[in-house]
Design an enzyme around this catalytic site. Structure first.
Site, PDB file in Angstrom:
ATOM      1  N   HIS A 166       0.822  -1.209   0.000  1.00 18.70           N
ATOM      2  CA  HIS A 166       0.000   0.000   0.000  1.00 18.70           C
ATOM      3  C   HIS A 166       0.857   1.261   0.000  1.00 18.70           C
ATOM      4  CE1 HIS A 166       0.656   1.077   4.282  1.00 18.70           C
ATOM      5  NE2 HIS A 166       0.605  -0.219   4.528  1.00 18.70           N
ATOM      6  N   CYS A 182       2.808  -4.685   6.986  1.00 19.59           N
ATOM      7  CA  CYS A 182       2.504  -4.386   5.593  1.00 19.59           C
ATOM      8  C   CYS A 182       3.722  -3.774   4.896  1.00 19.59           C
ATOM      9  CB  CYS A 182       1.322  -3.428   5.491  1.00 19.59           C
ATOM     10  SG  CYS A 182      -0.269  -4.190   5.909  1.00 19.59           S
TER      11      CYS A 182
END
Length: 206
Positions: A166, A182
């Site tokens: 992301h 992440c």
């Protein structure tokens, strides 16, 4: 009138730079592609890319792998993500990775792609950071959203891994280990990766 060779070369170099990239042999570096832009109605700010180590700027590099083009390979140690291209090349992006205790590795696939995604902090994160309880039902997409401008959702045979590739508004975190697992990219880079990667793409994190 014939132009001198060095004048032609200089003109070509300038044209390439103005197009958003600079070539060095088989390398292309996109250091001028981090300016402000309007994206889906949001005014995405520019990144002071001169403050980011050049090895983390988006660039096309030689990259030998047995994986097929379209595969995403994440090198958490080097803080680089590679999108495999044909003919022994890849687009290389600088990334931020999980801090100590939140590292992970394995193979997954891109199950979904979202623009300006909603972020829902998982229960363990809310327990560690109670102030996030206000987003238990999801934080709307936007410039302050931790997922940034785009997100690619990673699933494996067991379903949703909970991990994402992301964007982030925190460009200074690139090249560092400070996420909750992440893989984060600068917003301008995640937009580029989003446009290249297909749903179903293989993702290898090592």
């Amino acid at each position: 009138m014939r132009m001198k060779p060095f004048v032609v070369a200089a003109g070509l170099a300038l044209a390439t730079a103005l197009a958003g990239c600079t070539s060095f042999g088989s390398y292309q570096i996109f250091s001028s592609d981090y300016g402000a832009r309007t994206d889906a109605g949001y005014q995405l700010p520019s990144i002071p890319i001169y403050k980011v180590d050049k090895k983390y700027h988006r660039q096309i590099v030689p990259y030998e792998t047995v994986e097929k083009p379209g595969t995403i390979i994440v090198d958490t140690g080097a803080k680089h993500l590679y999108f495999v291209l044909p003919e022994g090349q890849a687009v290389r992006y600088g990334i931020g990775v999980g801090r100590e205790g939140f590292e992970w590795s394995g193979t997954a696939r891109v199950a979904m792609k979202r623009e300006w995604p909603v972020w829902t902090p998982p229960a363990p994160m809310i327990k560690r950071q109670p102030e996030l309880v206000k987003w238990r039902g999801g934080q709307p997409g936007g410039l302050q959203n931790p997922l940034g401008a785009r997100a690619l959702y990673l699933f494996n045979k067991g379903g949703d891994t909970g991990y994402r590739l992301h964007g982030t508004p925190e460009w200074a975190s690139i090249g560092k280990s400070m996420s909750s697992g992440c893989i984060r990219l600068m917003n301008q880079d995640i937009i580029d990766l989003y446009n290249r990667a297909e749903v179903g793409a293989k993702v290898i994190v090592k």
